[in-house]
Design an enzyme around this catalytic site. Structure first.
Site, PDB file in Angstrom:
ATOM      1  N   ASP A   1       1.084  -1.489  -0.292  1.00  0.00           N
ATOM      2  CA  ASP A   1      -0.191   0.174   0.086  1.00  0.00           C
ATOM      3  C   ASP A   1       0.746   0.989  -0.109  1.00  0.00           C
ATOM      4  O   ASP A   1       1.905   1.021   0.689  1.00  0.00           O
ATOM      5  CB  ASP A   1      -1.069  -0.053   1.295  1.00  0.00           C
TER       6      ASP A   1
ATOM      7  N   ASP B   1      -0.125   5.069   1.469  1.00  0.00           N
ATOM      8  CA  ASP B   1      -0.242   6.117   2.094  1.00  0.00           C
ATOM      9  C   ASP B   1      -0.138   5.512   2.947  1.00  0.00           C
ATOM     10  O   ASP B   1      -0.912   4.389   3.227  1.00  0.00           O
ATOM     11  CB  ASP B   1      -1.514   6.773   1.728  1.00  0.00           C
TER      12      ASP B   1
ATOM     13  N   ARG C   1     -10.942   8.221  -2.865  1.00  0.00           N
ATOM     14  CA  ARG C   1     -11.285  10.186  -2.575  1.00  0.00           C
ATOM     15  C   ARG C   1     -13.609  10.189  -2.571  1.00  0.00           C
ATOM     16  O   ARG C   1     -13.302  10.366  -1.481  1.00  0.00           O
ATOM     17  CB  ARG C   1     -10.793  11.359  -3.924  1.00  0.00           C
TER      18      ARG C   1
ATOM     19  N   SER D   1      -4.949   5.852  -4.385  1.00  0.00           N
ATOM     20  CA  SER D   1      -4.701   6.503  -4.926  1.00  0.00           C
ATOM     21  C   SER D   1      -4.061   6.931  -5.861  1.00  0.00           C
ATOM     22  O   SER D   1      -3.498   6.623  -7.199  1.00  0.00           O
ATOM     23  CB  SER D   1      -3.282   7.490  -3.409  1.00  0.00           C
TER      24      SER D   1
ATOM     25  N   ASN E   1      -2.837  10.092  -6.869  1.00  0.00           N
ATOM     26  CA  ASN E   1      -1.768  10.755  -7.032  1.00  0.00           C
ATOM     27  C   ASN E   1      -0.127  10.125  -6.561  1.00  0.00           C
ATOM     28  O   ASN E   1       0.993  10.247  -6.558  1.00  0.00           O
ATOM     29  CB  ASN E   1      -1.910  11.838  -5.631  1.00  0.00           C
TER      30      ASN E   1
ATOM     31  N   ASP F   1      -1.787  -0.733   5.873  1.00  0.00           N
ATOM     32  CA  ASP F   1      -1.973   0.412   6.905  1.00  0.00           C
ATOM     33  C   ASP F   1      -3.936  -0.052   7.639  1.00  0.00           C
ATOM     34  O   ASP F   1      -3.943   0.595   8.663  1.00  0.00           O
ATOM     35  CB  ASP F   1      -1.322   1.264   7.168  1.00  0.00           C
TER      36      ASP F   1
HETATM   37  P1  B16 Z   1      -6.404  10.081  -4.204  1.00  0.00           P
HETATM   38  P2  B16 Z   1      -3.734   3.876  -0.333  1.00  0.00           P
HETATM   39  C1  B16 Z   1      -5.964   6.116  -0.693  1.00  0.00           C
HETATM   40  O1  B16 Z   1      -4.452   5.369  -0.804  1.00  0.00           O
HETATM   41  C2  B16 Z   1      -5.660   6.388   0.967  1.00  0.00           C
HETATM   42  O2  B16 Z   1      -5.769   5.606   1.833  1.00  0.00           O
HETATM   43  C3  B16 Z   1      -6.791   7.045   1.015  1.00  0.00           C
HETATM   44  O3  B16 Z   1      -7.112   8.159   2.214  1.00  0.00           O
HETATM   45  C4  B16 Z   1      -7.182   8.199   0.146  1.00  0.00           C
HETATM   46  O4  B16 Z   1      -9.015   8.148   0.328  1.00  0.00           O
HETATM   47  C5  B16 Z   1      -6.727   7.188  -1.251  1.00  0.00           C
HETATM   48  O5  B16 Z   1      -5.984   6.726  -1.881  1.00  0.00           O
HETATM   49  C6  B16 Z   1      -7.564   7.983  -2.775  1.00  0.00           C
HETATM   50  O6  B16 Z   1      -6.604   8.631  -3.681  1.00  0.00           O
HETATM   51  O7  B16 Z   1      -7.607  10.981  -3.433  1.00  0.00           O
HETATM   52  O8  B16 Z   1      -5.126  10.910  -3.598  1.00  0.00           O
HETATM   53  O9  B16 Z   1      -6.441   9.447  -5.396  1.00  0.00           O
HETATM   54  O10 B16 Z   1      -3.772   4.071   0.966  1.00  0.00           O
HETATM   55  O11 B16 Z   1      -4.904   2.683  -0.949  1.00  0.00           O
HETATM   56  O12 B16 Z   1      -2.207   4.118  -0.472  1.00  0.00           O
HETATM   57 MG    MG Z   2      -3.062   3.166   3.471  1.00  0.00          MG
END
Ligand code: B16
Ligand code: MG
Length: 210
Positions: free
Chosen positions: A8, A10, A48, A115, A117, A169
């Site tokens: 993962d 974030d 998101r 994400s 991003n 996490d």
């Molecule tokens: P974004 P992961 C997730 O990343 C985040 O934990 C989550 O809080 C977020 O809403 C989601 O990515 C989308 O992210 O807005 O940047 O597209 O934990 O799967 O790496």
């Molecule tokens: Mg995460």
């Protein structure tokens, strides 16, 4: 026998989970809503737009679909401004060395993140090229706890799910890993207290002993 680790992003590779918290809190407070750490934990690993629905749970205002898209974009703009602070030193402790050591042991490594991003963040951390495959929010239509992102990562690696281990996490990520038929390793966040996790680690280097 494990042949690949799917990480993962974030909260596992870096502390962008804290930036997500700050950005959602800023947006929520602007809308006159409370935003707690406990609520933030419910957003770990989910998309998101699904996160926005949880943020707006206590709102007395009915937002249109168009307004919701604008609010999600506003949160992303706040988040992306915070991302400008990220440098290679911001990878979580032991992460770069552990990734390198896993590769030296001929283990495949991949990212499985909700994400959109992801690539920008990995570029800022100088970790974009170390992974054999990246599956992120742009590759999927269903976010965790759906297994899609991890199955996508395994597909990109050319491996069966049964030889992959996920490092997460988020409890939603642990559920997704189990639904994908993978070993689920919890590292921090609300994943660490999820009874469905196969293993719990407190330091990334513990992966080298598995
Ligand atoms: P974004 P992961 C997730 O990343 C985040 O934990 C989550 O809080 C977020 O809403 C989601 O990515 C989308 O992210 O807005 O940047 O597209 O934990 O799967 O790496
Ligand atoms: Mg995460």
């Amino acid at each position: 026998m494990i042949e690949a680790f799917i990480f993962d992003l974030d909260g596992v590779i870096c502390t962008t989970d804290e930036y997500h918290y700050q950005a959602w809190k800023t947006l929520a407070n602007e809308l006159g809503l409370e935003f707690s750490r406990a609520k933030n934990d419910r957003l770990r690993g989910i998309s998101r737009m699904a996160s926005l629905e949880i943020v707006l749970e206590e709102s007395k205002i009915e937002y249109s679909a168009e307004e919701k898209v604008d609010l999600a974009e506003k949160k992303n703009a706040i988040y992306r401004k915070l991302l400008c602070n990220i440098h290679p030193e911001d990878a979580l402790p032991e992460i770069p060395e552990t990734l390198k050591a896993l590769r030296e042991r001929d283990m495949k490594i991949a990212i499985g993140s909700s994400s959109k991003n992801t690539k920008d963040i990995l570029g800022r951390l100088d970790l974009l090229d170390i992974f054999d495959a990246i599956a992120d929010g742009s590759d999927i239509t269903r976010s965790k706890p759906d297994p899609e992102v991890f199955l996508c990562a395994a597909g990109k690696l050319g491996l069966e799910p049964g030889v992959c281990a996920v490092v997460e996490d988020a409890s939603a990520g642990i559920q997704a890993a189990k639904a994908a038929g993978m070993l689920a390793i919890a590292f921090g966040g609300d994943a660490a207290s999820d009874p469905c996790a196969d293993k719990v680690i407190t330091h990334p280097s513990q992966l080298l002993a598995l």
